[in-house]
Write a protein that holds these residues in place. Structure first.
Motif, short mmCIF file in Angstrom:
data_model
loop_
_atom_site.label_atom_id
_atom_site.label_comp_id
_atom_site.label_asym_id
_atom_site.label_seq_id
_atom_site.Cartn_x
_atom_site.Cartn_y
_atom_site.Cartn_z
N THR A 459 0.81 -1.21 0.00
CA THR A 459 0.00 0.00 0.00
C THR A 459 0.85 1.26 0.00
N TYR A 460 1.99 1.22 0.69
CA TYR A 460 2.81 2.43 0.87
C TYR A 460 4.22 2.20 0.35
N LEU A 461 4.75 3.25 -0.23
CA LEU A 461 6.16 3.28 -0.60
C LEU A 461 6.97 3.49 0.69
N ILE A 462 8.12 2.83 0.79
CA ILE A 462 8.96 2.89 2.01
C ILE A 462 8.07 2.62 3.21
N SER A 463 7.50 1.43 3.26
CA SER A 463 6.46 1.09 4.23
C SER A 463 6.88 1.24 5.69
N PRO A 464 8.11 0.96 6.13
CA PRO A 464 8.45 1.16 7.54
C PRO A 464 8.29 2.62 7.98
N ILE A 465 8.73 3.54 7.13
CA ILE A 465 8.58 4.97 7.46
C ILE A 465 7.11 5.36 7.41
N ALA A 466 6.40 4.87 6.40
CA ALA A 466 4.97 5.19 6.29
C ALA A 466 4.20 4.72 7.51
N SER A 467 4.54 3.53 8.03
CA SER A 467 3.86 3.01 9.21
C SER A 467 4.05 3.92 10.41
N LEU A 468 5.28 4.41 10.60
CA LEU A 468 5.55 5.32 11.71
C LEU A 468 4.76 6.62 11.55
N LEU A 469 4.73 7.15 10.34
CA LEU A 469 4.03 8.41 10.10
C LEU A 469 2.53 8.25 10.35
N VAL A 470 1.96 7.15 9.88
CA VAL A 470 0.53 6.90 10.10
C VAL A 470 0.23 6.78 11.58
N SER A 471 1.07 6.04 12.32
CA SER A 471 0.83 5.86 13.75
C SER A 471 0.96 7.17 14.50
N ILE A 472 1.93 8.01 14.14
CA ILE A 472 2.08 9.32 14.79
C ILE A 472 0.84 10.17 14.55
N PHE A 473 0.36 10.15 13.33
CA PHE A 473 -0.83 10.94 12.98
C PHE A 473 -2.04 10.47 13.79
N ILE A 474 -2.25 9.15 13.85
CA ILE A 474 -3.39 8.60 14.59
C ILE A 474 -3.28 8.95 16.07
N VAL A 475 -2.10 8.78 16.64
CA VAL A 475 -1.91 9.02 18.08
C VAL A 475 -2.15 10.48 18.42
N LEU A 476 -1.57 11.39 17.64
CA LEU A 476 -1.77 12.81 17.91
C LEU A 476 -3.25 13.18 17.83
N LEU A 477 -3.91 12.70 16.80
CA LEU A 477 -5.31 13.04 16.60
C LEU A 477 -6.18 12.51 17.74
N ILE A 478 -5.95 11.26 18.15
CA ILE A 478 -6.79 10.64 19.17
C ILE A 478 -6.49 11.19 20.56
N VAL A 479 -5.20 11.19 20.95
CA VAL A 479 -4.85 11.55 22.32
C VAL A 479 -5.11 13.03 22.58
N VAL A 480 -4.73 13.89 21.64
CA VAL A 480 -4.97 15.32 21.84
C VAL A 480 -6.46 15.61 21.94
N THR A 481 -7.24 15.03 21.02
CA THR A 481 -8.68 15.29 21.02
C THR A 481 -9.36 14.67 22.22
N LEU A 482 -9.03 13.40 22.49
CA LEU A 482 -9.77 12.64 23.49
C LEU A 482 -9.48 13.10 24.91
N PHE A 483 -8.22 13.39 25.22
CA PHE A 483 -7.86 13.67 26.60
C PHE A 483 -7.57 15.14 26.87
N LEU A 484 -6.71 15.75 26.05
CA LEU A 484 -6.34 17.14 26.33
C LEU A 484 -7.50 18.11 26.12
N ILE A 485 -8.40 17.78 25.20
CA ILE A 485 -9.53 18.69 24.97
C ILE A 485 -10.79 18.19 25.68
#
Length: 867
Positions: A459-485
């Motif tokens: 699905t992704y080019l350079i999949s190891p890096i893509a996996s990290l980027l996707v996980s960072i995006f998901i974590v920031l979106l969920i944790v910031v929204t769910l707990f900090l706000i």
């Protein structure tokens, strides 16, 4: 000492549970996973080579075709088997029936025509052992290549023709090639008849039809035996002769049924007269028919919640921006980072789809993709700027302790013990979350992972890096929204922390944001609720950075599951990179704990907006004090002269102002009256007003000439005031026994005099402002005047804040309106006239902000006025 031991016990207890949870997860989770039995015998490159070799062995040409492959699964069939056997028995049954893996998991190999806008020419399905499962060759490629397969023709006709030779074979193939390609619809039948007659006339001849049904089945078997279906008990059904898109071919229908597993297959094989394979299509069964009404309802609820949250977020952002309670610097940093992260993983996806390194991507397509990524990056940056700004502001208001370790990182303080413990705690909590995830699967027998096989590397080019980027995006979106706000808003509104785990569980259950798809939907919602509840519980105990890092570990393990669940998976590099990061985190955590700075020695972080708020609060307090002090400088009570009625008021536009009026008693029958307006507003103007008051009180009893007093005031003011500052003023001495007002006007507004009979006049003797001129220029340009008053006369002294008051239509109050108003109320007392003027000015102003100080002094020559 007891506290230190207690903390060490808690740290050790958490770490042990984290290790146990991780071990339990990696032991049990593969047994629940539908892909736990999958083994990939050949890497992607070899699978492509095998497909290409088979294609060329069938005497097709693929030299100019671009090739790519991705691993897929028969999701519906696998799902039906999961529901039939249950996830515990699924892996066992798959090992007992190895032929299922041969037909349910396959590489989808595609070959494109690079010269024709990425037209899909060939599609091969090969199982993980490299055996062909299905094939489809486009009609366009068949028309272009006019294919034939000499081996297949020989396989069919060699035993049916006497003295079968190469020359005869060439004649047969030539006729068959002409036969399989129709020129037009009108001559197709005559052409076919001509070829058949010619073949019958050859030595040895062909008896009966050129292709009997048995011949077609033999040709079909020729290809089936070269696929995985040659190993299975496939039953013949029927044959059809077809003419489509200028091609003649035979279509054979076959079927397969496995009574032990219930898996069925419907095969359709299309072969060309000249011996080539056109297609081998397979439809597997049974398929699961599911009712997604409840799932659709959940999606609708999720969209509604997202809309409500988005609107609320914008409202909160606006209110906090208005209140200057936003720290924009860290929000801008996160916005810039996500502005790169979001388009980075999207770009890795799009470039993989496009085949960026294949040489088939046009410049226009590339530029269009870059434009899309730029827009997506800007949009993501804006969203995360708002999210980060609001979350930081809300958390600092209601629960600032949650940001202490994050603040250390923002200030560049990495080598410290608190950060080391955060890393160790996060790894431990990540292990506990994984263990709970495995426990959830253990206690819910009907809960299963949707068997939709998609490799991250496909699905992704350079999949190891893509996996990290996707996980960072998901974590920031969920944790910031769910707990900090949301979580911290709950704390602020209810003061009930226990609501946070419940609310976070409910939100995850509805939104379905975990990177794994489960079924059925109600168990998926239950599992998501449990994980949301656990995250919320740990948020109560630890800070934001700990939860974000723990969730990052949990998400990465789930995202990389196709790397460590499937044997010999191409995604294993994703898991290896994650392990490398995890080991690095452990090393950093231990090092920071061992060598880092203690918390007591670390500086506290105070956001700029909090410091600004503190400064503003101090300024407000100081201004409030200054206003009280300034009000004491104004006359607290008016010394009334016999036969004279006086009133005065000063209304500053800000906390302090530059307008000034005073009434200084010079005896029983004399009073010095002053009204002035310092240029500017605020503290600076108030300072010069205070200076002026001091000078007037010092000189009024010594200098009886108003113009001389103003001259001395001008001299002192020029010596002390900054350049460009000036004062307009009227100063005079009112003598009650003579009913006369001797005064000088230093550039001030003219006096309004309303006589008893209603006549009015504007008195404006020559004069310039104090501070405008130096030396003798002031006294030369300023004259002294005497105003004689009669009973009933009214004198109005005012500043320009009265006549130049603006309304919503940008109109001035004006001197004429003041004149008319005072004429109408001239019989009232000075205090009443003052009150009426102020009320009328405020009514004229309406909701418009007052922009200048407003000061009035009323003098009435009548001791017995009407009230």
């Amino acid at each position: 000492m007891f506290s230190i031991k207690n903390k060490l016990f808690r740290h050790t207890f958490l770490l042990i549970f984290g290790i146990i949870g991780a071990i339990w997860f990696f032991h049990k989770y593969p047994t629940f996973h539908p892909f736990g039995s999958v083994e990939i015998d050949y890497p992607k490159e070899e699978i492509i080579s095998k497909a290409d070799a088979a294609f060329q062995s069938w005497q097709y040409s693929s030299n100019d075709l671009l090739k790519k492959a991705n691993l897929t699964s028969s999701t519906e069939v696998l799902d039906s088997l999961l529901k039939k056997w249950g996830k515990k028995e699924f892996r066992i049954k798959m090992k007992e029936h190895p032929h299922l893996q041969k037909i349910l998991y396959k590489w989808n190999v595609q070959e494109f025509n690079s010269a024709n806008d990425n037209r899909l020419d060939v599609r091969f399905g090969l199982n993980t052992m490299g055996e062909i499962v299905d094939v489809n060759i486009s009609t366009e490629l068949i028309r272009e290549q006019r294919p034939l397969n000499r081996n297949a023709v020989r396989h069919v006709f060699e035993n049916q023709v006497d003295d079968y030779r190469r020359g005869l074979e060439d004649s047969i193939i030539t006729g068959l090639v002409d036969y399989q390609h129709l020129n037009t619809a009108n001559d197709s039948n005559s052409k076919a008849a001509e070829i058949i007659e010619r073949l019958r006339g050859l030595r040895g001849g062909l008896s009966g039809e050129m292709y009997s049904m048995e011949n077609i089945w033999n040709l079909t078997d020729f290809y089936l035996n070269r696929t995985v279906w040659g190993q299975l008990n496939v039953q013949r059904d029927s044959v059809e002769l077809q003419e489509e898109d200028g091609i003649r071919f035979a279509r054979s229908y076959l079927s397969y049924s496995d009574s032990a597993t219930g898996v069925t297959a419907s095969l359709t094989v299309e072969v060309l007269p000249a011996g080539s394979l056109k297609s081998l299509n397979v439809e597997l069964g049974p398929e699961v028919i599911t009712n997604d009404d409840a799932g659709n309802i959940l999606q609708t609820i999720a969209l509604l919640l997202g809309l409500i949250f988005g609107i609320s977020l914008l409202v909160i952002f606006y209110l906090r921006i208005k209140a200057k309670a936003i720290d924009t610097k860290p929000a801008m940093i996160i916005a810039v980072l996500t502005g790169f992260i979001a388009p980075a993983f999207l770009g890795l996806y799009l470039f993989q789809e496009m085949g960026i390194f294949s040489g088939s991507v046009t410049t226009t397509d590339f530029l269009n993709t870059v434009m899309i990524l730029a827009i997506f990056g800007a949009f993501s940056a804006v969203i995360f700027f708002v999210l980060t700004a609001v979350s930081d502001s809300v958390t600092r208001q209601y629960w600032p302790e949650k940001l202490r370790t994050w603040d250390l990182i923002r200030r560049g303080n990495f080598k410290n013990k608190p950060l080391g413990w955060v890393i160790i705690h996060a790894i431990s909590i990540g292990g506990i979350l994984l263990g709970v995830w495995a426990v959830v699967f253990s206690i819910m027998p009907s809960l299963s992972i949707t068997p939709d096989l998609k490799l991250f590397s496909d699905t992704y080019l350079i999949s190891p890096i893509a996996s990290l980027l996707v996980s960072i995006f998901i974590v920031l979106l969920i944790v910031v929204t769910l707990f900090l706000i949301i979580g911290n808003q709950v704390i602020g509104l209810t003061r009930k922390p226990w609501l946070i785990p419940v609310i976070s569980g409910l939100i995850l259950a509805v939104l379905d944001v975990l990177p794994v798809s489960l079924s059925p939907w109600y168990l998926e919602a239950t599992a998501s609720f449990v994980m949301g509840f656990m995250l919320g519980y740990f948020y109560l105990k630890f800070d934001y950075l700990t939860i974000a890092l723990a969730f990052f570990i949990f998400v990465n393990v789930l995202l990389s599951e196709t790397g460590w669940v499937i044997s010999n998976s191409p995604d294993i590099n994703i898991f290896y990179l994650f392990l490398l990061i995890l080991i690095s985190l452990v090393a950093m955590g231990v090092y920071f704990i061992w060598e880092g700075t203690e918390r007591e020695k670390l500086p506290e972080y105070v956001p700029a907006y909090i410091e600004d708020q503190a400064k503003e609060e101090r300024v407000k307090q100081e201004l409030s004090i200054a206003r009280v002090v300034q009000e004491t400088f104004l006359p607290s009570q008016i010394h009334q002269l016999p036969g004279i009625d006086m009133a005065g008021a000063c209304i500053p536009a800000q906390e302090t102002g530059g307008d000034y009026y005073d009434m200084i008693s010079l005896g029983e029958s004399r009073t010095a009256i002053a009204i002035g307006d310092v240029s500017g507003k605020g503290i600076r103007a108030a300072f010069y007003m205070t200076f002026t008051k001091g000078v007037l009180h010092s000189l009024s009893a010594l200098i009886l000439s108003p113009v001389e007093l103003l001259n001395q005031l001008n001299r002192l003011f020029n010596e002390n005031a900054t350049r460009g500052t000036f004062i307009s003023m009227i100063y005079g001495i009112l003598e009650a026994d003579k009913r006369q007002f001797t005064f000088a006007r230093a550039g001030h507004n003219p006096m309004l005099v309303i006589r008893k009979n209603g006549d009015s006049e504007w008195i404006k003797p020559k004069g310039i402002g104090i501070g405008v001129a130096k030396d003798d220029s002031f006294i030369k340009c300023t004259e002294e005047s005497i105003l004689k008053l009669k009973e009933g006369d009214v004198v109005i002294l005012y500043t320009d804040g009265v006549t130049e008051m603006l309304n919503s239509a940008n109109q001035f109050y004006g001197e004429e309106r003041l004149n008319r108003l005072v004429k109408g109320v001239r019989q009232a007392s000075s205090a009443k006239i003052l009150e009426i003027i102020i009320e009328d000015v405020n009514e004229f102003k309406g909701l418009t902000k007052q922009h200048d100080d407003m000061t009035l002094v009323i003098i009435k020559a009548d001791a017995s006025v009407n009230q």
